[in-house]
Design a protein around this motif. Structure first.
Motif, short mmCIF file in Angstrom:
data_model
loop_
_atom_site.label_atom_id
_atom_site.label_comp_id
_atom_site.label_asym_id
_atom_site.label_seq_id
_atom_site.Cartn_x
_atom_site.Cartn_y
_atom_site.Cartn_z
N ASP A 1 0.80 -1.23 0.00
CA ASP A 1 0.00 0.00 0.00
C ASP A 1 0.84 1.28 0.00
O ASP A 1 0.29 2.38 0.08
N ALA A 2 2.16 1.16 -0.10
CA ALA A 2 3.01 2.36 -0.14
C ALA A 2 2.75 3.14 -1.42
O ALA A 2 2.62 2.56 -2.50
N THR A 3 2.66 4.47 -1.29
CA THR A 3 2.40 5.31 -2.46
C THR A 3 3.67 5.96 -2.99
O THR A 3 3.72 6.37 -4.14
N SER A 4 4.69 6.07 -2.14
CA SER A 4 5.97 6.61 -2.57
C SER A 4 7.03 6.15 -1.57
O SER A 4 6.70 5.67 -0.49
N ALA A 5 8.29 6.28 -1.98
CA ALA A 5 9.38 5.86 -1.10
C ALA A 5 10.64 6.62 -1.46
O ALA A 5 10.76 7.18 -2.56
N LYS A 6 11.59 6.61 -0.52
CA LYS A 6 12.90 7.18 -0.82
C LYS A 6 13.92 6.49 0.06
O LYS A 6 13.61 5.99 1.14
N VAL B 1 5.79 6.22 2.18
CA VAL B 1 4.53 6.83 2.57
C VAL B 1 3.41 5.85 2.26
O VAL B 1 3.34 5.29 1.16
N ALA B 2 2.54 5.63 3.25
CA ALA B 2 1.34 4.81 3.08
C ALA B 2 0.24 5.47 3.91
O ALA B 2 0.49 5.92 5.03
N SER B 3 -0.95 5.55 3.35
CA SER B 3 -2.09 6.19 4.04
C SER B 3 -1.72 7.58 4.55
O SER B 3 -2.04 7.96 5.68
N ASP B 4 -1.01 8.33 3.72
CA ASP B 4 -0.60 9.71 4.03
C ASP B 4 0.27 9.83 5.28
O ASP B 4 0.35 10.88 5.90
N GLU B 5 0.95 8.74 5.66
CA GLU B 5 1.85 8.78 6.80
C GLU B 5 3.21 8.23 6.36
O GLU B 5 3.28 7.26 5.60
N GLU B 6 4.30 8.88 6.85
CA GLU B 6 5.64 8.42 6.47
C GLU B 6 6.18 7.47 7.54
O GLU B 6 6.07 7.74 8.73
N PHE B 7 6.75 6.36 7.07
CA PHE B 7 7.33 5.35 7.95
C PHE B 7 8.82 5.24 7.67
O PHE B 7 9.26 5.44 6.54
N PHE B 8 9.60 4.90 8.70
CA PHE B 8 11.06 4.86 8.60
C PHE B 8 11.64 3.51 9.06
O PHE B 8 12.43 3.45 9.99
N PRO B 9 11.27 2.42 8.39
CA PRO B 9 11.83 1.12 8.77
C PRO B 9 13.21 0.93 8.15
O PRO B 9 13.67 1.76 7.36
N ALA B 10 13.85 -0.17 8.47
CA ALA B 10 15.09 -0.53 7.78
C ALA B 10 14.70 -1.19 6.45
O ALA B 10 13.57 -1.66 6.29
N LEU B 11 15.63 -1.19 5.52
CA LEU B 11 15.41 -1.95 4.29
C LEU B 11 15.27 -3.43 4.66
O LEU B 11 15.80 -3.89 5.68
N ASP B 12 14.57 -4.17 3.82
CA ASP B 12 14.40 -5.60 4.02
C ASP B 12 15.75 -6.27 4.29
O ASP B 12 16.70 -6.05 3.55
N ARG B 13 15.82 -7.08 5.33
CA ARG B 13 17.09 -7.67 5.77
C ARG B 13 17.78 -8.49 4.68
O ARG B 13 18.98 -8.37 4.48
N GLU B 14 17.03 -9.32 4.00
CA GLU B 14 17.63 -10.16 2.94
C GLU B 14 18.06 -9.31 1.75
O GLU B 14 19.14 -9.49 1.21
N LEU B 15 17.21 -8.39 1.35
CA LEU B 15 17.48 -7.58 0.16
C LEU B 15 18.66 -6.63 0.37
O LEU B 15 19.42 -6.37 -0.55
#
Length: 112
Positions: free
Chosen positions: A26-31, A54-68
């Motif tokens: 459901d992410a609409t954009s990323a950086k 950004v998903a549902s008009d809120e920005e999230f700051f997780p780590a990149l996927d561990r495997e990727l």
């Protein structure tokens, strides 16, 4: 000889896939800002990343996927070496943007 621009595009495409696949559906954009630091006295270097989406008009700051993210350091090192050999540019960071319309952009940062 290989086309340096095509090689750079291929490396950026691989980094794009790491960022894209680290996002929920459901992410609409990323950086993701990738940092390349080679200023250590012992000659070592480091690669870091700061990812958000950004998903549902809120920005999230997780780590990149561990495997990727395992491939990120090599990809960033290859991209830096390729661009430096091609243009002489010695950037220390760049941000990869995945825009809401699906387009991708990059912004490179150079030391002063």
């Amino acid at each position: 000889m290989n086309n340096p621009i095509a090689e750079q595009r291929k490396l950026i495409e691989q980094l794009y896939l790491v960022v894209k696949k680290s996002c929920p559906v459901d992410a609409t954009s990323a950086k993701c800002r990738f940092e390349y630091d080679h200023g250590y006295e012992d000659g070592s270097l480091s690669v870091g990343s700061a990812f958000s989406y950004v998903a549902s008009d809120e920005e999230f700051f997780p780590a990149l996927d561990r495997e990727l993210r395992r491939s990120v350091k090599d990809l960033v090192l290859q991209l830096h070496a390729n661009m430096k050999a091609h243009t002489g540019g010695d950037w220390n960071a760049f941000t990869l943007f995945i825009n809401e319309d699906g387009t991708v952009a990059t912004k490179f940062e150079y030391p002063d």
